[in-house]
Design a protein around this motif. Sequence first.
Motif, PDB file in Angstrom:
ATOM      1  N   LEU A  33     -24.835  57.286  28.379  1.00  0.00           N
ATOM      2  CA  LEU A  33     -23.510  56.676  28.433  1.00  0.00           C
ATOM      3  C   LEU A  33     -23.611  55.199  28.067  1.00  0.00           C
ATOM      4  O   LEU A  33     -24.438  54.472  28.624  1.00  0.00           O
ATOM      5  CB  LEU A  33     -22.911  56.809  29.834  1.00  0.00           C
ATOM      6  N   PRO A  34     -22.788  54.711  27.138  1.00  0.00           N
ATOM      7  CA  PRO A  34     -22.798  53.295  26.762  1.00  0.00           C
ATOM      8  C   PRO A  34     -22.069  52.438  27.794  1.00  0.00           C
ATOM      9  O   PRO A  34     -21.653  52.936  28.853  1.00  0.00           O
ATOM     10  CB  PRO A  34     -22.060  53.296  25.428  1.00  0.00           C
ATOM     11  N   VAL A  35     -21.919  51.160  27.497  1.00  0.00           N
ATOM     12  CA  VAL A  35     -21.166  50.255  28.359  1.00  0.00           C
ATOM     13  C   VAL A  35     -19.737  50.148  27.822  1.00  0.00           C
ATOM     14  O   VAL A  35     -19.502  49.534  26.789  1.00  0.00           O
ATOM     15  CB  VAL A  35     -21.818  48.853  28.404  1.00  0.00           C
ATOM     16  N   SER A  36     -18.812  50.781  28.501  1.00  0.00           N
ATOM     17  CA  SER A  36     -17.392  50.721  28.178  1.00  0.00           C
ATOM     18  C   SER A  36     -16.649  51.145  29.431  1.00  0.00           C
ATOM     19  O   SER A  36     -17.236  51.732  30.350  1.00  0.00           O
ATOM     20  CB  SER A  36     -17.047  51.658  27.009  1.00  0.00           C
ATOM     21  N   VAL A  37     -15.376  50.855  29.487  1.00  0.00           N
ATOM     22  CA  VAL A  37     -14.613  51.207  30.684  1.00  0.00           C
ATOM     23  C   VAL A  37     -14.603  52.717  30.929  1.00  0.00           C
ATOM     24  O   VAL A  37     -14.893  53.174  32.039  1.00  0.00           O
ATOM     25  CB  VAL A  37     -13.176  50.648  30.602  1.00  0.00           C
ATOM     26  N   PRO A  38     -14.296  53.567  29.927  1.00  0.00           N
ATOM     27  CA  PRO A  38     -14.320  55.018  30.184  1.00  0.00           C
ATOM     28  C   PRO A  38     -15.697  55.522  30.609  1.00  0.00           C
ATOM     29  O   PRO A  38     -15.807  56.341  31.532  1.00  0.00           O
ATOM     30  CB  PRO A  38     -13.902  55.621  28.834  1.00  0.00           C
ATOM     31  N   SER A  39     -16.755  55.029  29.945  1.00  0.00           N
ATOM     32  CA  SER A  39     -18.107  55.482  30.295  1.00  0.00           C
ATOM     33  C   SER A  39     -18.515  54.994  31.677  1.00  0.00           C
ATOM     34  O   SER A  39     -19.192  55.709  32.430  1.00  0.00           O
ATOM     35  CB  SER A  39     -19.106  54.989  29.245  1.00  0.00           C
ATOM     36  N   GLU A  40     -18.121  53.777  32.018  1.00  0.00           N
ATOM     37  CA  GLU A  40     -18.434  53.242  33.345  1.00  0.00           C
ATOM     38  C   GLU A  40     -17.760  54.060  34.432  1.00  0.00           C
ATOM     39  O   GLU A  40     -18.355  54.355  35.477  1.00  0.00           O
ATOM     40  CB  GLU A  40     -17.994  51.783  33.440  1.00  0.00           C
ATOM     41  N   LEU A  41     -16.520  54.460  34.192  1.00  0.00           N
ATOM     42  CA  LEU A  41     -15.812  55.271  35.178  1.00  0.00           C
ATOM     43  C   LEU A  41     -16.424  56.666  35.285  1.00  0.00           C
ATOM     44  O   LEU A  41     -16.526  57.224  36.386  1.00  0.00           O
ATOM     45  CB  LEU A  41     -14.337  55.364  34.809  1.00  0.00           C
ATOM     46  N   ALA A  42     -16.835  57.225  34.158  1.00  0.00           N
ATOM     47  CA  ALA A  42     -17.516  58.527  34.193  1.00  0.00           C
ATOM     48  C   ALA A  42     -18.777  58.426  35.038  1.00  0.00           C
ATOM     49  O   ALA A  42     -19.081  59.320  35.840  1.00  0.00           O
ATOM     50  CB  ALA A  42     -17.854  58.974  32.775  1.00  0.00           C
ATOM     51  N   LEU A  43     -19.506  57.323  34.873  1.00  0.00           N
ATOM     52  CA  LEU A  43     -20.736  57.144  35.642  1.00  0.00           C
ATOM     53  C   LEU A  43     -20.425  56.929  37.118  1.00  0.00           C
ATOM     54  O   LEU A  43     -21.199  57.360  37.983  1.00  0.00           O
ATOM     55  CB  LEU A  43     -21.528  55.965  35.092  1.00  0.00           C
ATOM     56  N   LYS A  44     -19.296  56.299  37.445  1.00  0.00           N
ATOM     57  CA  LYS A  44     -18.926  56.110  38.850  1.00  0.00           C
ATOM     58  C   LYS A  44     -18.654  57.456  39.523  1.00  0.00           C
ATOM     59  O   LYS A  44     -19.019  57.664  40.685  1.00  0.00           O
ATOM     60  CB  LYS A  44     -17.700  55.197  38.961  1.00  0.00           C
ATOM     61  N   PHE A  45     -18.001  58.362  38.806  1.00  0.00           N
ATOM     62  CA  PHE A  45     -17.813  59.704  39.358  1.00  0.00           C
ATOM     63  C   PHE A  45     -19.162  60.387  39.562  1.00  0.00           C
ATOM     64  O   PHE A  45     -19.386  61.060  40.578  1.00  0.00           O
ATOM     65  CB  PHE A  45     -16.933  60.539  38.420  1.00  0.00           C
ATOM     66  N   PHE A  46     -20.070  60.219  38.596  1.00  0.00           N
ATOM     67  CA  PHE A  46     -21.419  60.777  38.716  1.00  0.00           C
ATOM     68  C   PHE A  46     -22.128  60.179  39.932  1.00  0.00           C
ATOM     69  O   PHE A  46     -22.757  60.895  40.725  1.00  0.00           O
ATOM     70  CB  PHE A  46     -22.216  60.489  37.445  1.00  0.00           C
ATOM     71  N   GLU A  47     -22.045  58.851  40.085  1.00  0.00           N
ATOM     72  CA  GLU A  47     -22.725  58.184  41.192  1.00  0.00           C
ATOM     73  C   GLU A  47     -22.162  58.624  42.542  1.00  0.00           C
ATOM     74  O   GLU A  47     -22.922  58.794  43.502  1.00  0.00           O
ATOM     75  CB  GLU A  47     -22.597  56.665  41.046  1.00  0.00           C
ATOM     76  N   PHE A  48     -20.856  58.805  42.624  1.00  0.00           N
ATOM     77  CA  PHE A  48     -20.289  59.253  43.890  1.00  0.00           C
ATOM     78  C   PHE A  48     -20.809  60.638  44.258  1.00  0.00           C
ATOM     79  O   PHE A  48     -21.161  60.896  45.411  1.00  0.00           O
ATOM     80  CB  PHE A  48     -18.766  59.275  43.831  1.00  0.00           C
ATOM     81  N   ALA A  49     -20.873  61.524  43.271  1.00  0.00           N
ATOM     82  CA  ALA A  49     -21.376  62.871  43.533  1.00  0.00           C
ATOM     83  C   ALA A  49     -22.862  62.853  43.876  1.00  0.00           C
ATOM     84  O   ALA A  49     -23.330  63.692  44.652  1.00  0.00           O
ATOM     85  CB  ALA A  49     -21.128  63.770  42.320  1.00  0.00           C
ATOM     86  N   ASN A  50     -23.595  61.888  43.326  1.00  0.00           N
ATOM     87  CA  ASN A  50     -25.049  61.851  43.513  1.00  0.00           C
ATOM     88  C   ASN A  50     -25.467  61.023  44.718  1.00  0.00           C
ATOM     89  O   ASN A  50     -26.380  61.413  45.459  1.00  0.00           O
ATOM     90  CB  ASN A  50     -25.702  61.300  42.250  1.00  0.00           C
ATOM     91  N   PHE A  51     -24.825  59.870  44.934  1.00  0.00           N
ATOM     92  CA  PHE A  51     -25.224  58.956  46.006  1.00  0.00           C
ATOM     93  C   PHE A  51     -24.296  58.991  47.214  1.00  0.00           C
ATOM     94  O   PHE A  51     -24.699  58.586  48.310  1.00  0.00           O
ATOM     95  CB  PHE A  51     -25.258  57.510  45.489  1.00  0.00           C
TER      96      PHE A  51
END
Length: 274
Positions: free
Chosen positions: A169-187
């Motif tokens: 995932l690159p650095v952009s608002v949509p990608s950052e939000l996608a990663l936040k959903f991933f992080e919530f599910a993981n952490f």
Amino acid sequence: MSCRFASMSLLKRARIPLTTIHVPPRRHIQSQPAYKGHIPLNWFENAFLAAGSAVASLVNPRRADMIAALGETTAGPALPRLRDIMLQSPEGIRILKRRPRVNSETVDMEALAKLPIGTFGRSYVTWLERCGVTPDTRDPVRYIADPELAYVMQRYRECHDFYHCICSLPVSVPSELALKFFEFANFRLPVAAISAVFGPLRLNSAQRTRLIKEYVPWALRCGGSARCLIDVYWEERWEQDVEELKKELGIWDPPEAVWPRKPSEAAQNKRRNI
């Protein structure tokens, strides 16, 4: 007769010295820093900072200091849980014992750039070049009282770019939000949930639709089933094949994202800057 005078009268009759009366001490509130840079907070100050940093982060998402404060003041029981996960594996125990840091002084970027293509270390350097970022932008932890839990939060924060890299995932608002959903599910960190809930308000309609329909299902399934990434000693994985590492961790690529630069363009830009 008032209760006060009645009590004093009884004490005099019983001939009990007032100095023998036990007065319970006030509940101790930590006021001395537990580590360098620590700012002790009582429960009210913690709640006030959590609310204030949440508002400031929504008003100006570029306030990294406020986002960091929000993460620390809302972490709650999530950090002890993450520490317990680390204590269940030799890899996690080594991280807690050695407490490695991730920045341009501790990571030899030139050495990573010389690794074979396809290794995690080479992929990480390439990711930094394509996104035009450095690992030196993470704020230090200040508001978590326990030094070990403070390090767990610092580790999560400094490894954020590794999560971007391993998830493609690159650095952009949509990608950052996608990663936040991933992080919530993981952490299961509250700050990731807060970002995931309110962050989409910054997107336009088309971006929001794609986030919800494509990225969120991937993030929740992949993040929820993957190994907890806080337990990965990334610095020991530089020479490992990145696809093998993904398979080991149970991670698969998300829907294709828009990158700011192609790998070839990043390499050309790097040569021009030398």
